[in-house]
Scaffold this motif. Structure first.
Motif, PDB file in Angstrom:
ATOM      1  N   THR A   1      -0.668 -12.807  17.399  1.00 15.17           N
ATOM      2  CA  THR A   1       0.720 -13.214  17.169  1.00 15.17           C
ATOM      3  C   THR A   1       1.316 -13.923  18.384  1.00 15.17           C
ATOM      4  OG1 THR A   1       1.420 -10.959  17.781  1.00 15.17           O
ATOM      5  CG2 THR A   1       1.187 -11.444  15.441  1.00 15.17           C
TER       6      THR A   1
ATOM      7  N   ILE B   1       2.620 -17.831  18.491  1.00 13.10           N
ATOM      8  CA  ILE B   1       4.026 -18.068  18.827  1.00 13.10           C
ATOM      9  C   ILE B   1       4.137 -18.996  20.030  1.00 13.10           C
ATOM     10  CG2 ILE B   1       6.114 -16.982  19.770  1.00 13.10           C
ATOM     11  CD1 ILE B   1       5.479 -14.538  18.014  1.00 13.10           C
TER      12      ILE B   1
ATOM     13  N   LEU C   1       6.891 -15.167  14.248  1.00 16.35           N
ATOM     14  CA  LEU C   1       6.030 -16.341  14.073  1.00 16.35           C
ATOM     15  C   LEU C   1       6.371 -17.072  12.782  1.00 16.35           C
ATOM     16  CD1 LEU C   1       3.551 -18.091  14.758  1.00 16.35           C
ATOM     17  CD2 LEU C   1       2.132 -16.345  13.638  1.00 16.35           C
TER      18      LEU C   1
END
Length: 420
Positions: free
Chosen positions: A129, A133, A189
């Motif tokens: 993640t 991001i 995200l």
């Protein structure tokens, strides 16, 4: 001629947005971690902190310096932003998977005696993640448009805080509380991607030429980042090796108190890096002026913060729990280390903005060697105090090395300009 303050205003605006974004999740996470430290005690908090440190180390390794390279490439606009982003996401998927597997495998080898593997399995999901991001964040950083994604971060940070506080009040297990972290990042995200799609397109592709370019330029950055993160987390990693999870918990509680301040100055360094990356083709006087306008206030502000942390360290640690009374001396020292770290972040941004990543790599290698030696010498004898002294001394040497290079480099550039 453009006024230097005109260049500084976008930096200030972008930095403010970056601080909000990093701060919303960062400060919230730090406060919640301190609440967890209060509730679960030094031993459990030590297990959590060790897992977080190992995950952070391999998360930086899995990045391979791509985020730093992307900011510079987006700034100079030599390649299509859509192609860069699409290829970087495919590359990050591969490196994140390798990072996840390496995290679990090596933790079992080096820290098998510490019962934290269940926490590690969960927290390692943040490697995916965070890397995804950061690819989008690099785009908005380079364009100095971080304000556009503040809203999505605010919503996810609020959800993260609410769920963690709910879990603490309902006596959820430590593992259950850890699940909230990757889930909140996954939601963030998705929301950032929705914002990006409003104004830009995204095509996932694998262009070998772009991938090679990212890896080739990113390798020295990755190497230096891994060394920097290693020596920044080596104190906790070696405390776990020599002293066990309780010592990690006592030290990590003091370390977490200094983190909110570092979020401000690392955010400032990212904006400085993005701004200066496209400025080296112009007059060097502007670069010197911008750098001094950033570094000067950084020194003054961090000196004041370090002084306050040093004076009130016992009171601050007492607010967490009496179990962390021994952490006050470590906080005193880490406050001064924070001052050096804040300055070093700006110096690194200046050097990297010129694309001189190898200079930072060499500096990081020297810092790592110094830090390993100091930790081996001081931690077995002095415990968490030795770990804190190792950080102060390493960061002080780092400041001297980077400052010396910049001063000498800018003097040489000025001499060349005068001859011309």
């Amino acid at each position: 001629m453009r006024n230097p303050s005109d260049r500084l205003l976008p930096i200030i605006k972008n930095t403010s947005s970056t601080i909000l974004i990093r701060g919303l999740f960062g400060v919230a996470r730090i406060i919640l971690l301190l609440l967890i430290a209060r509730k679960f005690g030094p031993a459990d908090f030590g297990r959590l902190s060790l897992a977080l440190s190992v995950v952070e180390l391999f998360r930086f390794a899995a990045d391979l310096g791509i985020d730093t390279v992307l900011i510079r490439q987006f700034s100079i606009n030599r390649l299509s932003a859509e192609k860069l982003l699409g290829n970087s996401l495919i590359l990050k998927l591969t490196t994140a998977t390798a990072g996840y597997l390496a995290t679990v495998f090596l933790f079992r080898i080096f820290y098998g005696r510490i019962d934290a593997l269940n926490l590690l399995f969960i927290l390692s999901a943040t490697i995916y993640t965070t890397l995804f991001i950061n690819a989008f964040v690099s785009y908005y950083q380079a364009k100095l448009r971080m304000a556009e994604i503040v809203g999505s971060n605010a919503m996810c940070a609020a959800a993260y805080v609410f769920l963690t506080l709910l879990g603490l009040s309902m006596n959820w297990s430590l593992a259950t509380l850890c699940v909230i972290m990757p889930l909140s990042e996954l939601a963030n995200l998705y929301l950032i991607y929705k914002v990006y799609k409003r104004s830009s397109s995204l095509t996932f592709s694998f262009d070998p030429q772009i991938i090679r370019h990212l890896l080739r330029e990113g390798f020295p950055v990755a190497f230096s980042n891994i060394m920097v993160v290693t020596y920044m987390r080596l104190d906790q990693l070696m405390l776990g090796w020599f002293k066990g999870e309780t010592a990690i918990g006592e030290y990590a509680a003091a370390f977490r108190v200094t983190e909110p301040f570092m979020l401000v100055f690392t955010s400032l360094s990212i904006s400085l890096y993005a701004s200066l990356s496209g400025a080296w083709d112009g007059p060097r006087a502007r670069i010197r002026t911008t750098a001094l306008r950033v570094i000067g206030p950084t020194v003054v502000i961090t000196f004041c913060i370090a002084s306050l942390l040093s004076l009130f360290s016992q009171d601050i640690m007492g607010l967490i729990s009496k179990a962390y009374t021994h952490s006050s001396e470590a906080l005193r020292l880490l406050g001064w280390a924070m001052m050096f770290k804040a300055v070093n972040a700006q110096l690194t941004a200046i050097i990297n903005s010129k694309g001189l990543y190898r200079i930072i790599t060499v500096t990081a290698l020297l810092n790592l060697a110094i830090n390993v030696s100091l930790n081996l010498l001081l931690i077995p004898r002095y415990g968490i105090i030795g770990a804190a002294w190792s950080v102060v001394l390493t960061e002080g040497v780092n400041t001297i090395l980077q400052s010396g290079y910049i001063i000498i480099g800018l003097k040489n550039v000025r001499a060349v300009e005068m001859q011309q």
